[in-house]
Design a protein around this motif. Structure first.
Motif, PDB file in Angstrom:
ATOM      1  N   ASP A 356       0.955  -1.408   0.110  1.00 20.28           N
ATOM      2  CA  ASP A 356      -0.561  -0.411  -0.171  1.00 20.28           C
ATOM      3  C   ASP A 356       0.632   1.421   0.250  1.00 20.28           C
ATOM      4  O   ASP A 356       0.501   2.283  -0.229  1.00 20.28           O
ATOM      5  CB  ASP A 356      -0.847   0.147   1.191  1.00 20.28           C
ATOM      6  CG  ASP A 356      -2.050  -0.960   0.809  1.00 20.28           C
ATOM      7  OD1 ASP A 356      -2.674  -1.613  -0.117  1.00 20.28           O
ATOM      8  OD2 ASP A 356      -2.353  -1.290   2.401  1.00 20.28           O
ATOM      9  N   ILE A 374      -2.835   7.498   2.714  1.00 21.97           N
ATOM     10  CA  ILE A 374      -4.624   7.044   3.335  1.00 21.97           C
ATOM     11  C   ILE A 374      -3.976   5.828   4.959  1.00 21.97           C
ATOM     12  O   ILE A 374      -3.384   5.711   5.244  1.00 21.97           O
ATOM     13  CB  ILE A 374      -4.902   5.978   2.618  1.00 21.97           C
ATOM     14  CG1 ILE A 374      -4.500   6.184   1.069  1.00 21.97           C
ATOM     15  CG2 ILE A 374      -5.721   4.755   2.624  1.00 21.97           C
ATOM     16  CD1 ILE A 374      -5.640   7.568   0.708  1.00 21.97           C
ATOM     17  N   GLU A 376      -5.578   4.526   8.549  1.00 19.83           N
ATOM     18  CA  GLU A 376      -7.081   3.872   9.231  1.00 19.83           C
ATOM     19  C   GLU A 376      -7.506   3.244  11.053  1.00 19.83           C
ATOM     20  O   GLU A 376      -6.503   3.772  11.091  1.00 19.83           O
ATOM     21  CB  GLU A 376      -7.474   2.084   8.700  1.00 19.83           C
ATOM     22  CG  GLU A 376      -7.405   2.351   6.874  1.00 19.83           C
ATOM     23  CD  GLU A 376      -6.915   0.923   6.638  1.00 19.83           C
ATOM     24  OE1 GLU A 376      -7.682   0.623   5.355  1.00 19.83           O
ATOM     25  OE2 GLU A 376      -6.767  -0.059   7.296  1.00 19.83           O
ATOM     26  N   ILE A 389      -8.139  10.320   4.448  1.00 20.62           N
ATOM     27  CA  ILE A 389      -7.119  10.634   3.163  1.00 20.62           C
ATOM     28  C   ILE A 389      -6.453  12.071   3.607  1.00 20.62           C
ATOM     29  O   ILE A 389      -7.372  13.389   3.650  1.00 20.62           O
ATOM     30  CB  ILE A 389      -8.571  10.640   1.856  1.00 20.62           C
ATOM     31  CG1 ILE A 389      -9.115   8.739   1.938  1.00 20.62           C
ATOM     32  CG2 ILE A 389      -7.475  11.268   0.822  1.00 20.62           C
ATOM     33  CD1 ILE A 389      -9.822   9.492   0.978  1.00 20.62           C
ATOM     34  N   GLU A 435     -14.658   7.953  -3.401  1.00 20.10           N
ATOM     35  CA  GLU A 435     -13.782   7.670  -2.803  1.00 20.10           C
ATOM     36  C   GLU A 435     -13.545   6.573  -1.822  1.00 20.10           C
ATOM     37  O   GLU A 435     -13.000   5.457  -1.703  1.00 20.10           O
ATOM     38  CB  GLU A 435     -12.363   8.330  -3.003  1.00 20.10           C
ATOM     39  CG  GLU A 435     -11.198   7.836  -3.177  1.00 20.10           C
ATOM     40  CD  GLU A 435      -9.766   8.541  -3.040  1.00 20.10           C
ATOM     41  OE1 GLU A 435      -8.860   8.278  -2.229  1.00 20.10           O
ATOM     42  OE2 GLU A 435     -10.310   9.958  -3.472  1.00 20.10           O
ATOM     43  N   ASN A 438     -15.528   3.160  -2.311  1.00 20.45           N
ATOM     44  CA  ASN A 438     -14.342   2.767  -3.414  1.00 20.45           C
ATOM     45  C   ASN A 438     -13.414   1.510  -2.649  1.00 20.45           C
ATOM     46  O   ASN A 438     -13.176   0.402  -3.283  1.00 20.45           O
ATOM     47  CB  ASN A 438     -14.078   3.076  -4.639  1.00 20.45           C
ATOM     48  CG  ASN A 438     -15.964   3.303  -5.161  1.00 20.45           C
ATOM     49  OD1 ASN A 438     -16.435   2.623  -5.591  1.00 20.45           O
ATOM     50  ND2 ASN A 438     -15.607   4.594  -6.004  1.00 20.45           N
ATOM     51  N   ARG A 439     -12.827   2.151  -1.687  1.00 17.59           N
ATOM     52  CA  ARG A 439     -11.361   1.855  -1.018  1.00 17.59           C
ATOM     53  C   ARG A 439     -12.321   0.647  -0.140  1.00 17.59           C
ATOM     54  O   ARG A 439     -11.387  -0.288   0.299  1.00 17.59           O
ATOM     55  CB  ARG A 439     -10.643   3.057  -0.471  1.00 17.59           C
ATOM     56  CG  ARG A 439     -10.139   3.541  -1.838  1.00 17.59           C
ATOM     57  CD  ARG A 439      -9.098   4.998  -0.400  1.00 17.59           C
ATOM     58  NE  ARG A 439      -8.128   5.794  -1.265  1.00 17.59           N
ATOM     59  CZ  ARG A 439      -6.807   5.189  -1.327  1.00 17.59           C
ATOM     60  NH1 ARG A 439      -6.584   3.880  -1.017  1.00 17.59           N
ATOM     61  NH2 ARG A 439      -6.400   5.463  -2.846  1.00 17.59           N
ATOM     62  N   TRP A 440     -13.485   1.407   0.987  1.00 15.47           N
ATOM     63  CA  TRP A 440     -13.488   0.533   1.608  1.00 15.47           C
ATOM     64  C   TRP A 440     -14.849  -0.573   2.142  1.00 15.47           C
ATOM     65  O   TRP A 440     -15.791   0.806   1.581  1.00 15.47           O
ATOM     66  CB  TRP A 440     -12.932   1.459   3.663  1.00 15.47           C
ATOM     67  CG  TRP A 440     -11.687   1.658   3.140  1.00 15.47           C
ATOM     68  CD1 TRP A 440     -11.204   1.002   4.540  1.00 15.47           C
ATOM     69  CD2 TRP A 440     -11.008   2.700   3.358  1.00 15.47           C
ATOM     70  NE1 TRP A 440      -9.747   1.619   5.138  1.00 15.47           N
ATOM     71  CE2 TRP A 440      -9.893   3.005   4.062  1.00 15.47           C
ATOM     72  CE3 TRP A 440     -11.618   4.100   3.287  1.00 15.47           C
ATOM     73  CZ2 TRP A 440      -8.834   3.916   4.009  1.00 15.47           C
ATOM     74  CZ3 TRP A 440     -10.863   4.912   2.721  1.00 15.47           C
ATOM     75  CH2 TRP A 440      -9.349   5.207   3.160  1.00 15.47           C
TER      76      TRP A 440
END
Length: 504
Positions: A356, A374, A376, A389, A435, A438-440
């Protein structure tokens, strides 16, 4: 073929970039770090991908985000089958060595390190597993305000014992490397626990700040105006259970600053050893933290959020003969370190898993490269995944159960103005939300976090019953092979142990 460079990582725990004088106006005294920042490449916008010790370090080691490797909190296991930076470098010919804290959990306490010089300061089992299903219950093992209420000078702490052992072992290993016949380059990580709370430092470091005005928190947010995640953090840390005086806040900050100066001195002693052994010119030195500390800003302490105090970290790469001194303003993060080290070491094996992160070498060589982080967070204080982000001037924080947050850090460095609901930002927010979706897969991640917590709590209770078989790392030591023993040739031993070598 040119010899591969040695790589030395100097890591500090909970050292917030905004308090360091080469990032902002600050009274913190760090001459060794300041020199590295001046002579090296200083990243001014470096971040932790997950502002909590274990997940941040696992992300750094694996080059993958927490949700990909199950690194949700400080009691998560880093699976032994996860390729880490030490695996890649060791495979490509490096001797890989770890001293100090890395927060590995589970029976694998090496993760590619050929040698581990010390045990860890924190437990390797599942005992510190949080419970999202019982949020109201505050865990006894987690942060409280006791560290703030009792802040001040001290003679001794658990962390001083640990860090001094780690520094001694690191310096001794550097002397051993200079004296032995192993021709491999080294990858050595020294990870200290300071300036992590408790906010206590030896009196000599406390006294360094005599007569120096200790800056107090700049941002104060009324509780009824704080975001929901901040309110949850106040609960999990018991922020509102005791009255905290301004003198206690000032003492906590002064002790924290003193602990940063302590770290600076320890790093300085290691750098001196690197010079004494003749290894410094061939060694890339990388300084970083795992996350920061709010230190009272916004009424918050410690970490666990994506505000600048908790999420921004120091990052310096010092190799003046390779990379010219410069400041890099692009946003980068810990997940970028693994691909960077692979490029440092000329590792020609393809990564075994999708990474990543992206290499920082373009930034080091030309000052240009990616500008994106990015993040989390799924640890204590959360009830659903919190993601971030960071790109260009913007920081976007999203959680399925909370209102969005959007800050323009160029215009609003203290993150006072959440513009997520501003009509002028509607287009940008829509793009970022798309976004994020779509990412998570938030439902899947939440389900996995809850299932992981249930499994680990059961295993922890079972393993604590009856005979305990700990996973904590036991440093190997064979006294029969140390110093002078009867089976050794004394002249050869003394000649080998002396550095620099004396010609007969």
């Amino acid at each position: 073929m040119a010899r591969k460079p040695n790589i030395l990582i100097l890591m500090a725990d909970q050292m917030a970039a905004p308090f360091l004088p080469f990032y902002a106006d600050s009274p913190v005294l760090v001459p060794n770090l300041a020199r590295l920042a001046e002579e090296g490449v200083l990243f001014t916008s470096a971040y932790s991908n997950s502002p909590l010790c274990g997940p941040a370090r696992f992300t750094m080691q694996a080059g993958q985000l927490p949700s990909r490797i199950g690194a949700y909190d400080n009691a998560c296991e880093l699976p032994a089958a996860t390729p880490c930076m030490a695996h890649y470098l060791r495979y490509s010919g490096y001797r890989t060595i770890l001293a100090g804290k890395m927060h590995f959990v589970g029976p694998d306490q090496l993760h590619g390190f050929e040698e581990r010089l010390t045990t860890d300061i924190y437990p390797a089992d599942f005992g510190w597993t949080p419970d999202w299903s019982d949020f109201e219950h505050r865990p006894s093992w987690y942060h409280s305000m006791d560290s703030v209420l009792t802040a001040g000078p001290t003679v001794r702490t658990n962390q001083l014992d640990f860090d001094e052992e780690a520094v001694f072992a690191t310096r001794r290993k550097l002397y051993d490397i200079a004296r032995d016949n192993d021709e491999r380059p080294f990858f050595l990580t020294l990870s200290l626990t300071h300036p992590h709370d408790p906010y206590a430092c030896p009196e000599t470091y406390w006294n360094r700040y005599d007569g120096i005005e200790i800056p107090m928190p700049k941002v104060s947010i009324p509780i009824d105006r704080t975001d929901p995640h901040s309110r949850r953090l106040r609960h999990v840390c018991g922020v509102d259970l005791d009255e905290v005086t301004q003198d206690q806040v000032r003492a906590a900050r002064r002790a924290y600053f003193g602990s940063i100066s302590y770290v600076d001195d320890q790093f300085g002693s290691v750098l001196q050893t690197l010079s004494e052994t003749g290894l410094r010119d061939d060694t890339i030195v990388l300084v970083c933290g795992d996350h920061g500390d709010m230190l009272g800003e916004r009424g918050l302490w410690y970490k666990m959020n994506f505000f600048e105090g908790a999420a921004r970290i120091p990052l310096i790469v010092h190799a003046p003969k390779r990379y010219a001194p410069r400041r890099v303003d692009a946003s980068v993060s810990l997940v970028d370190l693994l691909p960077t080290l692979l490029e440092f070491g000329g590792v020609d094996v393809e990564p075994a898993v999708p990474l990543d992160g992206r290499s920082l070498v373009p930034h080091l060589e030309s000052g240009t490269g990616h500008d994106e982080v990015i993040g989390e967070y799924m640890g204590e204080g959360a009830l659903a995944p919190v993601v971030m982000i960071r790109r260009g001037p913007w920081k976007f924080v999203h959680c399925p159960i909370d209102p969005d947050q959007l800050f323009n850090l160029s215009d609003d460095p203290d993150e006072l103005n959440n513009v997520a609901c501003e009509p002028s930002c509607a287009g940008l927010v829509a793009e970022l939300r798309n976004e994020v979706m779509n990412r998570w897969d938030f439902e899947a991640i939440t389900a996995d976090v809850l299932a992981s917590q249930r499994r680990r709590r059961l295993v922890a209770l079972a393993n604590a019953t009856g005979v305990l078989s700990p996973w904590d790392f036991q440093p190997r030591r064979d006294a029969a092979q140390e110093y002078v023993r009867a089976h050794m040739d004394l002249e050869d031993l003394e000649a080998m142990a002396r550095f620099p070598r004396v010609r007969s």
